[in-house]
Design a protein around this motif. Structure first.
Motif, PDB file in Angstrom:
ATOM      1  N   ALA A 126       0.852  -1.192   0.000  1.00 17.19           N
ATOM      2  CA  ALA A 126       0.000   0.000   0.000  1.00 17.19           C
ATOM      3  C   ALA A 126       0.887   1.241   0.000  1.00 17.19           C
ATOM      4  CB  ALA A 126      -0.931  -0.006   1.207  1.00 17.19           C
ATOM      5  N   GLY A 127       1.802   1.293   0.955  1.00 22.72           N
ATOM      6  CA  GLY A 127       2.729   2.430   1.009  1.00 22.72           C
ATOM      7  C   GLY A 127       2.654   3.136   2.340  1.00 22.72           C
ATOM      8  N   PRO A 128       3.686   3.867   2.707  1.00 20.26           N
ATOM      9  CA  PRO A 128       3.744   4.527   4.004  1.00 20.26           C
ATOM     10  C   PRO A 128       2.816   5.717   4.148  1.00 20.26           C
ATOM     11  CG  PRO A 128       5.633   5.169   2.675  1.00 20.26           C
ATOM     12  CD  PRO A 128       4.903   4.109   1.903  1.00 20.26           C
ATOM     13  N   ALA A 129       2.212   6.160   3.038  1.00 21.72           N
ATOM     14  CA  ALA A 129       1.404   7.383   3.094  1.00 21.72           C
ATOM     15  C   ALA A 129       0.222   7.248   4.042  1.00 21.72           C
ATOM     16  CB  ALA A 129       0.897   7.736   1.697  1.00 21.72           C
ATOM     17  N   LEU A 130      -0.380   6.059   4.098  1.00 14.23           N
ATOM     18  CA  LEU A 130      -1.560   5.883   4.931  1.00 14.23           C
ATOM     19  C   LEU A 130      -1.239   6.004   6.414  1.00 14.23           C
ATOM     20  CD1 LEU A 130      -3.388   3.011   3.034  1.00 14.23           C
ATOM     21  CD2 LEU A 130      -3.775   5.461   2.888  1.00 14.23           C
ATOM     22  N   GLU A 131       0.028   5.929   6.769  1.00 14.33           N
ATOM     23  CA  GLU A 131       0.422   6.086   8.161  1.00 14.33           C
ATOM     24  C   GLU A 131       1.082   7.447   8.403  1.00 14.33           C
ATOM     25  OE1 GLU A 131       2.886   2.635   8.762  1.00 14.33           O
ATOM     26  OE2 GLU A 131       1.159   1.412   9.300  1.00 14.33           O
ATOM     27  N   GLY A 132       1.024   8.322   7.405  1.00 15.79           N
ATOM     28  CA  GLY A 132       1.549   9.672   7.584  1.00 15.79           C
ATOM     29  C   GLY A 132       3.001   9.838   7.189  1.00 15.79           C
ATOM     30  N   ASP A 133       3.619   8.756   6.702  1.00 17.69           N
ATOM     31  CA  ASP A 133       5.057   8.812   6.452  1.00 17.69           C
ATOM     32  C   ASP A 133       5.375   9.311   5.037  1.00 17.69           C
ATOM     33  OD1 ASP A 133       7.676   8.641   7.120  1.00 17.69           O
ATOM     34  OD2 ASP A 133       7.841   6.471   6.871  1.00 17.69           O
ATOM     35  N   ILE A 134       4.736  10.386   4.619  1.00 17.28           N
ATOM     36  CA  ILE A 134       5.106  11.093   3.393  1.00 17.28           C
ATOM     37  C   ILE A 134       5.058  12.572   3.723  1.00 17.28           C
ATOM     38  CG2 ILE A 134       4.191   9.337   1.816  1.00 17.28           C
ATOM     39  CD1 ILE A 134       1.813  11.287   1.339  1.00 17.28           C
ATOM     40  N   SER A 135       5.436  13.401   2.791  1.00 17.89           N
ATOM     41  CA  SER A 135       5.367  14.851   2.941  1.00 17.89           C
ATOM     42  C   SER A 135       6.491  15.356   3.843  1.00 17.89           C
ATOM     43  CB  SER A 135       4.013  15.285   3.523  1.00 17.89           C
ATOM     44  OG  SER A 135       4.002  16.658   3.831  1.00 17.89           O
ATOM     45  N   ARG A 136       6.889  16.562   3.603  1.00 14.78           N
ATOM     46  CA  ARG A 136       7.957  17.167   4.402  1.00 14.78           C
ATOM     47  C   ARG A 136       7.593  17.215   5.874  1.00 14.78           C
ATOM     48  NH1 ARG A 136      11.084  22.722   2.715  1.00 14.78           N
ATOM     49  NH2 ARG A 136      12.532  22.814   4.483  1.00 14.78           N
ATOM     50  N   TYR A 137       6.311  17.409   6.179  1.00 18.65           N
ATOM     51  CA  TYR A 137       5.878  17.518   7.569  1.00 18.65           C
ATOM     52  C   TYR A 137       4.954  16.369   7.973  1.00 18.65           C
ATOM     53  CZ  TYR A 137       7.816  22.150   6.858  1.00 18.65           C
ATOM     54  OH  TYR A 137       8.665  23.195   6.541  1.00 18.65           O
ATOM     55  N   GLY A 138       4.989  15.291   7.214  1.00 16.21           N
ATOM     56  CA  GLY A 138       4.216  14.110   7.587  1.00 16.21           C
ATOM     57  C   GLY A 138       4.934  13.335   8.675  1.00 16.21           C
ATOM     58  N   ARG A 174      -0.301  13.723  -4.858  1.00 13.49           N
ATOM     59  CA  ARG A 174      -0.175  12.669  -5.875  1.00 13.49           C
ATOM     60  C   ARG A 174       0.343  11.374  -5.259  1.00 13.49           C
ATOM     61  NH1 ARG A 174       2.018  17.011  -9.284  1.00 13.49           N
ATOM     62  NH2 ARG A 174       0.340  17.695 -10.681  1.00 13.49           N
ATOM     63  N   GLN A 175       1.313  11.485  -4.354  1.00 15.08           N
ATOM     64  CA  GLN A 175       1.827  10.281  -3.690  1.00 15.08           C
ATOM     65  C   GLN A 175       0.735   9.608  -2.869  1.00 15.08           C
ATOM     66  OE1 GLN A 175       5.205  11.655  -1.429  1.00 15.08           O
ATOM     67  NE2 GLN A 175       6.640  11.263  -3.087  1.00 15.08           N
ATOM     68  N   TYR A 176      -0.047  10.415  -2.184  1.00 11.30           N
ATOM     69  CA  TYR A 176      -1.116   9.850  -1.365  1.00 11.30           C
ATOM     70  C   TYR A 176      -2.162   9.180  -2.246  1.00 11.30           C
ATOM     71  CZ  TYR A 176      -4.090   9.117   2.616  1.00 11.30           C
ATOM     72  OH  TYR A 176      -4.821   8.509   3.593  1.00 11.30           O
ATOM     73  N   ILE A 177      -2.516   9.815  -3.350  1.00 18.26           N
ATOM     74  CA  ILE A 177      -3.507   9.238  -4.248  1.00 18.26           C
ATOM     75  C   ILE A 177      -3.015   7.906  -4.809  1.00 18.26           C
ATOM     76  CG2 ILE A 177      -4.633   9.529  -6.493  1.00 18.26           C
ATOM     77  CD1 ILE A 177      -5.014  12.468  -5.826  1.00 18.26           C
ATOM     78  N   ASP A 178      -1.717   7.814  -5.121  1.00 17.13           N
ATOM     79  CA  ASP A 178      -1.150   6.543  -5.596  1.00 17.13           C
ATOM     80  C   ASP A 178      -1.340   5.451  -4.550  1.00 17.13           C
ATOM     81  OD1 ASP A 178      -0.364   7.687  -7.955  1.00 17.13           O
ATOM     82  OD2 ASP A 178       1.753   7.897  -7.400  1.00 17.13           O
ATOM     83  N   THR A 179      -1.088   5.803  -3.299  1.00 16.07           N
ATOM     84  CA  THR A 179      -1.198   4.839  -2.217  1.00 16.07           C
ATOM     85  C   THR A 179      -2.638   4.410  -1.990  1.00 16.07           C
ATOM     86  OG1 THR A 179       0.764   5.672  -1.092  1.00 16.07           O
ATOM     87  CG2 THR A 179      -0.811   4.492   0.251  1.00 16.07           C
ATOM     88  N   LYS A 180      -3.539   5.371  -1.935  1.00 12.67           N
ATOM     89  CA  LYS A 180      -4.940   5.027  -1.686  1.00 12.67           C
ATOM     90  C   LYS A 180      -5.513   4.251  -2.864  1.00 12.67           C
ATOM     91  CE  LYS A 180      -8.000   7.523  -4.257  1.00 12.67           C
ATOM     92  NZ  LYS A 180      -9.280   7.052  -4.828  1.00 12.67           N
TER      93      LYS A 180
END
Length: 531
Positions: free
Chosen positions: A289-301, A397-403
């Motif tokens: 799925a990717g780390p985005a769903l746990e907040g591990d993306i973005s400069r301030y994620g 865009r990264q989050y949308i890829d993950t979701k």
């Protein structure tokens, strides 16, 4: 068999993986000089235990302990299938002090509980970042790292063992219990994680024909794994390369495989694992799925911690938020990101493709440093560091890829099972993201199907709770054996239209808005209110 022995046997069948048994034995005499070992075995057999064996450590404890105790001793047993292994002895009646350990062995975070085996009560819980993260942020990087040399493979085991020991020490400090001397630990983790701790080559998990070294490792002495732990470690069995012991743990909790109603279990985090079925059939699948769903993306994620923004609300141009602990924000965690995206979509800050709409709010700014637009969710004067916190177009865009990956896995599994979203009587969700996130926001973004909320149940950590379930009730081994025999696994990557489905899901919530009637209705209502 006497009535007393029948009752003892019934009690044995409903108890945990470890057990403490108080024995009052006859001392040896010149006329009756059976060995100390045989004397203990006979004492346990009289209480209904069969196939008793003493470990080397227990044999070494017998003399002079039994004589000093006047042959009134407590034997600690581990129930290993058809064998009852005595792993330690102590003077007198020590049955009141009996503790075990349950572990969720995650790729990012490891969580450990110390449990009172007599009452079933959780006495304390500790968590720590998995030491493996120093060898790679994602699992595939760690597998590659381990393949580079024998030393690297050993390092993956050692850093994991160190994390376990940190947790053992933390629990001991909290409770005063000698956690390193607990008789048994149940570890629930995915197949790759188990390979790392056993120092096995994990490449077999990811490479064709996807046949791991093991999916049913069983029991090991803690010391053999490099742990500062004298007891036995049991690894929750998995089903396949991608459907590991953590998923089996979750299934133990929900029991929908015993019902007529079709249920669906979705454990979502860095990876996504799903099981669908009922008492007649069970189908499973898994993927990244990717780390985005746990907040591990973005400069301030960031992950959930004090100062992390966990909820967001937008009304027109105005944005408000809350943080964990009520502190000034230092970043945004997974649940906050879901809220942010859902609220931006409903209020016209982003379009269906996730593109930011600059004229929708002054908070949508052009970021010179990033070279693109971003949504500022915390202004300079609001944040702890006195800097604006933002979510950029790239982050979206990264989050949308993950979701989209999460949505597509669920979509493919439903089709493989010949089911629609409406055929599922109940959806069971696990993972910190599911437990703490706003379900309506997750539906608005397009992660989960748009069905009534009462058909969802969220569990914070099904892997941990399932490990504890087995720790306290060894009869659940029968359910585990059933699941291993009856769950059929599918490979999403082999589905010819997987990529096409992924592309269709890279919108908020989806290209097909008929799949999301409540979201469509909200968008129309918000649009009309702005006219």
């Amino acid at each position: 068999m006497t009535e007393r022995k029948r009752n003892d046997m019934e009690t044995i069948n409903t108890q945990g993986l470890s057990e403490k048994v108080y024995l009052c034995l006859d001392a040896p005499t010149e006329e009756e000089h059976a060995s100390d070992q045989l004397r203990i075995i006979r004492g346990l057999e009289e209480k209904g235990y069969r196939n008793v064996r003493l470990s080397l450590e227990a044999l070494r404890e017998i003399y002079p302990l039994c004589r000093d105790a006047g042959w009134k001793i407590t034997a600690t047993l581990i129930h290993k299938g058809g064998e009852n292994l005595v792993i330690s002895l102590e003077k007198g009646d020590g049955t009141d002090c009996h503790y075990g350990l349950a572990v969720d062995y995650g790729s990012t975070t490891i969580v450990m509980q110390v449990v009172d085996m007599n009452s079933g009560k959780v006495l304390a819980q500790e968590s720590a970042i998995n030491g493996q993260t120093a060898c790679g942020a994602d699992i595939l990087t760690r597998i590659t790292y381990g393949m580079e040399s024998t030393e690297h493979k050993r390092e993956l085991r050692q850093v994991t063992a160190k994390t376990f020991c940190i947790l053992l020490e933390g629990l001991a400090e909290k409770t005063g219990i000698r956690t390193k001397e607990c008789p048994v630990m149940v570890v629930s983790g995915n197949t790759t994680m188990v390979h790392f701790l056993l120092e096995l080559d994990a490449w077999t998990v990811f490479s064709s024909p996807y046949a791991p070294v093991t999916t049913e490792p069983g029991f090991f002495r803690g010391k053999d794994l490099g742990l500062d732990f004298s007891g036995e470690v049991f690894f929750m069995p998995g089903i396949s390369n991608y459907v590991g012991g953590d998923i089996v743990s979750g299934l133990l909790l929900m029991d929908f495989y015993k019902k007529d109603e079709t249920g669906l279990f979705f454990d979502i985090g860095t990876n996504g694992e799903l099981v669908i079925g009922n008492r007649e059939w069970l189908l499973a699948g898994a993927g990244a799925a990717g780390p985005a769903l746990e907040g591990d993306i973005s400069r301030y994620g960031i992950r959930a911690c004090p100062g992390a923004i966990d909820t967001v609300r937008i009304e027109g141009e105005e944005l408000t938020f809350t943080t964990i602990g009520g502190k000034k924000p230092v970043g945004i965690c997974g649940s906050g990101i879901i809220d942010l995206l859902a609220q931006m979509r409903l209020n016209g800050w982003v379009d269906i493709a996730g593109n930011l709409v600059p004229e929708a709010s002054p908070r949508i700014r052009y970021l010179e440093e990033e070279g693109e637009y971003g949504a500022v969710y915390a202004l300079e004067e609001e944040s702890e560091e006195r800097i604006p916190l933002y979510f950029s177009q790239t982050d979206i865009r990264q989050y949308i890829d993950t979701k989209a990956a999460a949505h597509t896995m669920l979509d493919c599994l439903l089709e493989s099972a010949g089911c629609t979203e409406e055929d599922i009587g109940h959806y069971y969700l696990s993972g910190a993201f599911c437990a703490h996130g706003n379900l309506e926001s997750a539906i608005t973004v397009g992660i989960f199907p748009d069905v009534p909320l009462e058909r969802y149940s969220a569990l914070s950590n099904a892997s941990l709770d399932g490990a504890r379930t087995l720790l306290l009730d060894r009869s659940r081994m029968e359910d585990i054996a059933y699941l291993r025999e009856n769950v059929y696994s599918v490979q999403f990557a082999s589905m010819p239209d997987f990529i096409v489905r992924m592309q269709a899901a890279k919108f908020i919530p989806h290209t097909d808005m008929e799949k999301y009637p409540t979201v469509k209705k909200k968008l129309e209502q918000r649009k009309n209110s702005r006219v």
